[in-house]
Design an enzyme around this catalytic site. Structure first.
Site, mmCIF file in Angstrom:
data_model
loop_
_atom_site.group_PDB
_atom_site.id
_atom_site.type_symbol
_atom_site.label_atom_id
_atom_site.label_comp_id
_atom_site.label_asym_id
_atom_site.label_seq_id
_atom_site.Cartn_x
_atom_site.Cartn_y
_atom_site.Cartn_z
ATOM 1 N N SER A 116 0.867 -1.191 0.000
ATOM 2 C CA SER A 116 0.000 0.000 0.000
ATOM 3 C C SER A 116 0.894 1.229 0.000
ATOM 4 C CB SER A 116 -0.862 -0.003 1.267
ATOM 5 O OG SER A 116 -1.398 1.276 1.509
ATOM 6 N N TYR A 176 -2.061 -0.541 10.414
ATOM 7 C CA TYR A 176 -2.119 -0.922 8.997
ATOM 8 C C TYR A 176 -0.793 -0.594 8.296
ATOM 9 C CZ TYR A 176 -3.884 -1.254 4.199
ATOM 10 O OH TYR A 176 -4.063 -1.596 2.877
HETATM 11 N N1 LIG Z 1 -8.902 -1.155 -1.224
HETATM 12 C C1 LIG Z 1 -7.903 -0.326 -1.088
HETATM 13 O O1 LIG Z 1 -8.043 0.909 -1.154
HETATM 14 C C2 LIG Z 1 -6.510 -0.844 -0.890
HETATM 15 C C3 LIG Z 1 -5.429 0.031 -0.991
HETATM 16 C C4 LIG Z 1 -4.132 -0.435 -0.803
HETATM 17 C C5 LIG Z 1 -3.927 -1.773 -0.512
HETATM 18 N N2 LIG Z 1 -4.988 -2.622 -0.403
HETATM 19 C C6 LIG Z 1 -4.695 -4.014 -0.072
HETATM 20 O O2 LIG Z 1 -5.262 -4.868 -1.067
HETATM 21 C C7 LIG Z 1 -5.648 -6.098 -0.476
HETATM 22 C C8 LIG Z 1 -7.101 -6.411 -0.825
HETATM 23 O O3 LIG Z 1 -7.912 -5.339 -0.377
HETATM 24 P P1 LIG Z 1 -9.449 -5.226 -0.775
HETATM 25 O O4 LIG Z 1 -9.761 -3.787 -0.689
HETATM 26 O O5 LIG Z 1 -9.734 -5.967 -2.014
HETATM 27 O O6 LIG Z 1 -10.113 -5.974 0.515
HETATM 28 P P2 LIG Z 1 -11.497 -6.778 0.718
HETATM 29 O O7 LIG Z 1 -11.839 -6.615 2.161
HETATM 30 O O8 LIG Z 1 -12.491 -6.380 -0.314
HETATM 31 O O9 LIG Z 1 -11.033 -8.275 0.467
HETATM 32 C C9 LIG Z 1 -10.128 -8.926 1.330
HETATM 33 C C10 LIG Z 1 -10.439 -10.413 1.327
HETATM 34 O O10 LIG Z 1 -9.487 -11.058 2.201
HETATM 35 C C11 LIG Z 1 -10.182 -12.051 2.933
HETATM 36 N N3 LIG Z 1 -9.496 -12.343 4.192
HETATM 37 C C12 LIG Z 1 -9.327 -11.496 5.251
HETATM 38 N N4 LIG Z 1 -8.694 -12.142 6.243
HETATM 39 C C13 LIG Z 1 -8.439 -13.395 5.805
HETATM 40 C C14 LIG Z 1 -7.829 -14.530 6.387
HETATM 41 N N5 LIG Z 1 -7.326 -14.511 7.640
HETATM 42 N N6 LIG Z 1 -7.722 -15.663 5.656
HETATM 43 C C15 LIG Z 1 -8.233 -15.721 4.400
HETATM 44 N N7 LIG Z 1 -8.853 -14.683 3.814
HETATM 45 C C16 LIG Z 1 -8.954 -13.536 4.506
HETATM 46 C C17 LIG Z 1 -11.564 -11.447 3.182
HETATM 47 O O11 LIG Z 1 -12.523 -12.445 3.515
HETATM 48 C C18 LIG Z 1 -11.836 -10.752 1.867
HETATM 49 O O12 LIG Z 1 -12.515 -11.598 0.959
HETATM 50 C C19 LIG Z 1 -5.384 -5.960 1.029
HETATM 51 O O13 LIG Z 1 -4.136 -6.552 1.333
HETATM 52 C C20 LIG Z 1 -5.324 -4.462 1.234
HETATM 53 O O14 LIG Z 1 -4.523 -4.092 2.340
HETATM 54 C C21 LIG Z 1 -6.277 -2.181 -0.581
#
Ligand SMILES: NC(=O)c1ccc[n+]([C@@H]2O[C@H](COP(=O)([O-])OP(=O)(O)OC[C@H]3O[C@@H](n4cnc5c(N)ncnc54)[C@H](O)[C@@H]3O)[C@@H](O)[C@H]2O)c1
Length: 252
Positions: A136, A149
């Site tokens: 991120s 985070y």
């Molecule tokens: N959305 C954003 O703005 C953003 C920005 C930067 C980085 N990210 C990173 O991208 C990645 C995905 O983010 P997203 O926004 O798609 O999130 P999201 O919450 O939509 O999806 C995350 C998924 O991970 C699964 N998960 C969580 N804990 C788990 C575990 N212990 N075991 C198995 N599965 C698990 C959840 O059930 C969910 O389906 C993350 O690592 C997040 O930090 C997101």
């Protein structure tokens, strides 16, 4: 990607889901792990109905036992691992509890270690492959109210560099992606929890923090992940690639 084996964590939602769809569309054999059973099963069903080779595994990325068991079930080689599962937390040091800190560490840091540890022998056996970690912009910039985070994403960046160095001679590439805000359920959940009743205003505010004037889409991140994991991305290792609408590069 045809007939390549791709393992994606957190594939039931948001960015991970867009990745599952992107790789499946390219005829890769996609396995995805998620803690959310109902959503995982729904995605598997939808993709299989399109004739895609997509398999859902219910597992917790924090458990080496569960993940190793799943990876043993893979039919042979693995070409690509994408460590995408992650959870968020809003707060400074003062309002981060010990439990919050441990939870973020467990999923975002230990989960990445666990899946990499379990998958690496299969990647090496295969003569190499690609590991892509979801990082991120919070890893390299002080974002307000994201103490725990940011800690986890700093660790994701360091683990990426360390793994890239240690396995370069065995043909394993390791990179990470640093998105700015991407519109996923992660963001919607964050707004509902932290700004109830003000979701619309806060959404617009968050969108405007990207100089480009909007949030990214999961599909845009998935497309970059696809490129890095493919043959065309084979010169990229040890890189942290920003995809953030100018957030880091065009600071005001
Ligand atoms: N959305 C954003 O703005 C953003 C920005 C930067 C980085 N990210 C990173 O991208 C990645 C995905 O983010 P997203 O926004 O798609 O999130 P999201 O919450 O939509 O999806 C995350 C998924 O991970 C699964 N998960 C969580 N804990 C788990 C575990 N212990 N075991 C198995 N599965 C698990 C959840 O059930 C969910 O389906 C993350 O690592 C997040 O930090 C997101």
């Amino acid at each position: 990607m045809k007939d390549r084996t791709v393992l994606i964590t957190g594939g039931a939602s948001g960015i991970g889901l867009a990745m599952v769809r992107r790789f499946a569309r390219a005829n890769a054999q996609v396995f995805f792990i998620d803690a959310n059973v109902s959503q995982g099963e729904l995605v598997e069903k939808e993709e299989q109905e399109k004739g895609h080779q997509v398999t859902f595994w219910h597992a917790d990325v924090t458990s080496l036992e569960q993940i190793s068991e799943r990876i043993q079930q893979l039919p042979g080689k693995i070409d690509t691992l994408i460590n995408n599962a992650g959870v968020s937390h809003v707060g400074k040091v003062e309002n981060t509890s010990e439990e919050d800190f441990d939870r973020l560490y467990q999923v975002n840091v230990k989960g990445m270690f666990v899946c990499t540890k379990a998958a690496l022998p299969k990647l090496i056996e295969n003569g190499g492959g690609s590991i892509l970690n979801m990082c991120s912009v919070a890893a390299t910039m002080g974002i307000p109210d994201r103490f725990a985070y940011s800690m986890t994403k700093g660790a994701a960046l360091s683990m990426t560099l360390s793994i890239a160095r240690d396995y370069v001679s065995q043909g394993v590439r390791c990179n990470c992606l640093s998105p700015g805000r991407v519109h996923t359920p992660f963001v919607d959940g964050f707004l509902a929890k932290n700004y109830p009743g003000q979701e619309k205003e806060m959404f617009a505010k968050l969108a405007a923090t990207q100089p480009i004037g909007r949030m990214g889409t999961p599909e845009e991140v998935a497309e970059l992940a696809y490129f890095i994991s493919s043959e065309e991305g084979s010169f990229i290792t040890g890189s942290n690639i920003n995809i953030d609408g100018g957030f880091l590069g065009l600071k005001m």
